[in-house]
Scaffold this active site. Structure first.
Site, short mmCIF file in Angstrom:
data_model
loop_
_atom_site.label_atom_id
_atom_site.label_comp_id
_atom_site.label_asym_id
_atom_site.label_seq_id
_atom_site.Cartn_x
_atom_site.Cartn_y
_atom_site.Cartn_z
N GLU A 69 -14.13 4.70 54.11
CA GLU A 69 -15.22 4.11 54.89
C GLU A 69 -15.39 4.93 56.16
OE1 GLU A 69 -17.60 1.56 54.60
OE2 GLU A 69 -18.14 2.31 56.59
N ASP A 118 -25.28 3.34 50.16
CA ASP A 118 -26.59 3.54 50.81
C ASP A 118 -27.53 4.19 49.80
OD1 ASP A 118 -25.43 2.52 53.06
OD2 ASP A 118 -25.09 4.45 54.03
N ASP A 154 -27.89 -3.03 44.31
CA ASP A 154 -29.07 -3.89 44.24
C ASP A 154 -30.32 -3.03 44.12
OD1 ASP A 154 -28.56 -2.86 46.85
OD2 ASP A 154 -30.20 -4.12 47.58
N THR A 193 -18.63 -8.37 46.85
CA THR A 193 -18.46 -7.58 48.07
C THR A 193 -19.23 -8.29 49.19
OG1 THR A 193 -20.44 -6.23 47.90
CG2 THR A 193 -18.54 -5.54 46.59
N GLU A 194 -19.10 -7.78 50.43
CA GLU A 194 -19.85 -8.40 51.54
C GLU A 194 -21.36 -8.33 51.27
OE1 GLU A 194 -16.61 -6.64 52.15
OE2 GLU A 194 -17.57 -5.52 53.77
N PHE A 195 -21.83 -7.16 50.85
CA PHE A 195 -23.27 -7.01 50.62
C PHE A 195 -23.74 -7.89 49.48
CE2 PHE A 195 -25.68 -3.67 52.89
CZ PHE A 195 -24.76 -3.45 53.89
N GLU A 196 -22.93 -7.97 48.47
CA GLU A 196 -23.28 -8.79 47.31
C GLU A 196 -23.40 -10.27 47.68
OE1 GLU A 196 -20.56 -7.78 44.29
OE2 GLU A 196 -21.73 -8.69 42.70
C1 LIG Z 1 -24.38 -0.82 52.01
S1 LIG Z 1 -22.75 -0.73 52.58
C2 LIG Z 1 -21.79 -1.49 51.28
C3 LIG Z 1 -20.40 -1.87 51.76
C4 LIG Z 1 -19.52 -2.52 50.68
N1 LIG Z 1 -19.25 -1.58 49.60
C5 LIG Z 1 -20.18 -3.75 50.13
O1 LIG Z 1 -20.63 -3.70 48.97
O2 LIG Z 1 -20.26 -4.75 50.84
C6 LIG Z 1 -22.39 0.98 52.40
C7 LIG Z 1 -21.11 1.35 53.09
O3 LIG Z 1 -20.81 2.71 52.85
C8 LIG Z 1 -20.40 3.32 54.05
N2 LIG Z 1 -20.74 4.72 53.89
C9 LIG Z 1 -21.97 5.30 53.92
N3 LIG Z 1 -21.89 6.60 53.65
C10 LIG Z 1 -20.58 6.87 53.43
C11 LIG Z 1 -19.86 8.06 53.10
N4 LIG Z 1 -20.49 9.22 52.94
N5 LIG Z 1 -18.53 7.96 52.96
C12 LIG Z 1 -17.88 6.78 53.12
N6 LIG Z 1 -18.51 5.62 53.43
C13 LIG Z 1 -19.85 5.68 53.59
C14 LIG Z 1 -21.19 2.60 55.13
O4 LIG Z 1 -20.59 2.72 56.40
C15 LIG Z 1 -21.17 1.18 54.60
O5 LIG Z 1 -20.06 0.45 55.04
#
Ligand SMILES: C[S@@+](CC[C@H](N)C(=O)[O-])C[C@H]1O[C@@H](n2cnc3c(N)ncnc32)[C@H](O)[C@@H]1O
Length: 213
Positions: A69, A118, A154, A193-196
């Site tokens: 992360e 993302d 999603d 997950t949190e987002f889910e």
């Molecule tokens: C949309 S969130 C989803 C978080 C978690 N996986 C969830 O489903 O709740 C995307 C996460 O990926 C992290 N992130 C984005 N690009 C990344 C990268 N290149 N390497 C590691 N983490 C990254 C972001 O900081 C964020 O916490």
């Protein structure tokens, strides 16, 4: 520009050096032993604040878990959650997921999960997506034979993009597939997950694919 002095969580990370590792800790004996142990290794890329890792680590106490992360605040929140549950089988790495091969050797990971990465929806930004042909080659090298790669999102377009890539390689076999995970037969074994959790109840489908080498 990122200025660590403006982010209080950079300092807070110091309290969790037993769980969270940064580029300064590459030679850490604890981390190396954790990675090199004979226990199965399960990795979550872009793990956010760690709900998925926390819940998974409780049902698989014999496995080792590592989350990658970027965000310091999420890493600190994750470490606090794991300590509350007295979980000793999880480590977090503050690093870009794309750099995973500089941390973990080939042929080591039993399960690799990407949850709600993302999506980079604009065409000109798609090159920033974590899942790419090159990334799947990395997955191949890192997974043990029969190792599992799971992707949940999603974002329909990113899902289709990932499925096309998976179908284009000859080293990943599709085990599970759903365009609406929460309404599917696979939801029983799903960990939110949190987002889910944010999407659940809003009626948006979650796309899911589980593959193995
Ligand atoms: C949309 S969130 C989803 C978080 C978690 N996986 C969830 O489903 O709740 C995307 C996460 O990926 C992290 N992130 C984005 N690009 C990344 C990268 N290149 N390497 C590691 N983490 C990254 C972001 O900081 C964020 O916490």
């Amino acid at each position: 520009m990122f200025r660590p002095e403006l982010n209080p969580y950079v300092e807070k990370l110091e309290e969790h050096k037993d769980i969270v590792f940064t580029s300064h800790d590459r030679e850490s004996r604890d981390l190396l032993e954790f990675i090199q142990s004979p226990n199965p290794l399960i990795v979550d890329l872009g793990c956010g604040a760690g709900n998925f890792l926390r819940d998974f680590a409780q049902i698989r106490p014999e496995s080792h878990f590592i989350g990658f992360e970027l965000k310091f605040k999420r890493l600190v929140k994750g470490a606090i959650k794991f300590k509350k549950k007295a979980l000793t089988n999880i480590r977090l790495i503050q690093s870009r997921a794309e750099e995973i091969e500089s941390w973990i050797p080939e042929n080591r990971i039993s399960e690799l999960h990407i949850n709600f990465p993302d999506p980079w929806p604009k065409t000109r930004h798609q090159k920033h997506r974590l899942v790419s042909r090159r990334f799947l080659e990395t997955v191949k090298r890192l997974l043990v034979p029969g190792g599992v790669f799971v992707f949940k999102t999603d974002h329909r377009e990113y899902f289709e993009f990932a499925v096309d890539l998976i179908n284009s390689v000859d080293f990943l076999e599709i085990l599970h597939y759903s365009e609406d995970l929460h309404q599917s037969e696979f939801h029983q074994e799903n960990l939110l997950t949190e987002f889910e959790s944010l999407f659940k109840g809003k009626g948006y489908p979650v796309y899911y694919i589980k593959t193995k080498t």
